[in-house]
Design a protein around this motif. Sequence first.
Motif: not given
Length: 345
Positions: A238-261
């Motif tokens: 989920l994190v990879v699919l969300a961040r890769w197209p947006a060219r955001r870093p794949l590592v590090g925190g962010g409100p885009d994990h399973l629990g957040h969604r």
Amino acid sequence: MLYGIAAATTALLLAALLTELLRFPALRLGALDRRRRRAVPLSGGVTVALVTGLVAAAGDAAGIAPLGTGVGRLLVAGACVGALGLAADVWRLRWWIPLAGAAVAAATVVPYERTGVPGGLLAVGWIVGLTAAFRGLDHADGLAGTVGVVTAFGVAACAAAELRDGIAVLLSVLAAALAGFLVHNWHPARAALGACGSLFAGFVLAAAAVSVRAGHAAGPSAGVLFALASVACADVALVVLARWPARRPLVGGGPDHLGHRLRRLGLAPHAVTVLLGAGALGGVLVGVCAHTGWASGGAVLWVAGVAAVAVLALVRVSVTPVFPPRQRCSTASAQVSERLRVRNR
């Protein structure tokens, strides 16, 4: 059998007690979960690693429950990974340092005589990946601990089926230690795992699963390993699919994990943990049945299909933070940091 029950009970009680006792030292050292709006000490990680190691080593030293060949080395390697995680909690190491340490540790515990060199290299990659995935699961109260307990019992069942009693005892103790920690980590959390506990638990679970499946065919083994860690794998996907197209870093925190969604959809914190814990339990049951031959490989495909549907559905959910903008530390943690600066002058 009796020792396993006694060891698990001891680990649970010790973990519940030490997590509380180590809260104040963690506050004094500034070992806090900085992803939260309030000061949550990272006393759980040290507790889980320490209790698991001490109880398992005590049984091995007394001859009551020998860990067996390679299991002691696995525990030592896990302790080293946990120590790197603790350093990251206290000194904010760069993200790649603990993972590089996990890769070195994984290379020392993979049974190459049963996997072969190519399979062993794939196993090292799996161990590192699942170790990092468990670190990512530590984004919601109770989630990493709950998934860790379920996964530990699943891998322990697979080990018992292979007559690997040492691994079964080790993982039973780990599950009990995580359960004791969960007393303080259930929402609202009073203690957290941090990098120390999540990396230690993820490494031990991944390395133990690889050891249990070593010698089996590569395809079915990959399916079983995925099923045992389906929630962690889904979170990474989920994190990879969300961040890769947006060219955001794949590592590090962010409100885009399973629990957040899931929180964004309106679920309460307890409901998120219970739902994902139930999902982990379903995957683990399928993985254990596939490992023991009670279910065909097609059952693993069902787990993969459900995980894929969930990921594709949740990736469309807005990643706008459910909570107010997070702060690096709360007033309490700021006061602790100020006292430390004054003392060090």
